[in-house]
Design a protein around this motif. Structure first.
Motif: not given
Length: 145
Positions: A64-75
């Motif tokens: 249903t969706a496809i994307g690219r990880v933008k940052g390294s932060d997990v919050y």
């Protein structure tokens, strides 16, 4: 140091995926931090949605969706006072087409991954990612950029 791009599948109901796409984030495995930490900037994530809504019997069974990880932060993000899941920012491709599971279920590549759905998040190889990305309408210039 050479950056190695990884490719991932996350499993979530369609309504949860939609919230993430609209908000530009990923939230996996009921808000756990560990799966998000495995994904690095530049990695790719494809969502598979077994159901339309969590707890519903209405099936979706689509990528249903496809994307690219933008940052390294997990919050952490407080959705309610008692539910504070972890998130990671993702740049989702805005025009992704839903791909029904039956459209790829006969592929040999899928046969080696299908039992992994129960884990909620798992790595796939680039060749299988490219098959899914093409079916979802992701231009290859986007994949390489």
């Amino acid at each position: 140091m050479i950056k190695v791009t990884k490719y991932w599948i996350g499993v979530a109901s369609l309504n949860h995926v939609t919230l993430g796409v609209e908000g530009g984030f990923s939230q996996l495995c009921h808000g756990k931090e560990a799966p998000l930490k495995r994904m690095k900037p530049g990695d790719w994530l494809i969502y598979y949605s077994p159901k339309r809504e969590l707890g519903s019997k209405e099936m979706c069974q689509c990528f249903t969706a496809i994307g690219r990880v933008k940052g390294s932060d997990v919050y952490p993000f407080a959705m309610t006072e008692t539910f504070i899941p972890y998130r990671k920012d993702v740049d989702f491709f805005p025009n992704a087409k839903e791909v029904p599971l039956h459209a790829i279920s006969k592929l040999d590549a899928w046969q080696k991954y299908r039992s992994s759905l129960r884990y909620g998040h798992f790595e796939i190889d680039k060749a299988f990612f490219l098959v899914l990305a093409e079916k979802m309408g992701l231009p290859m210039k986007y994949e390489n950029g």
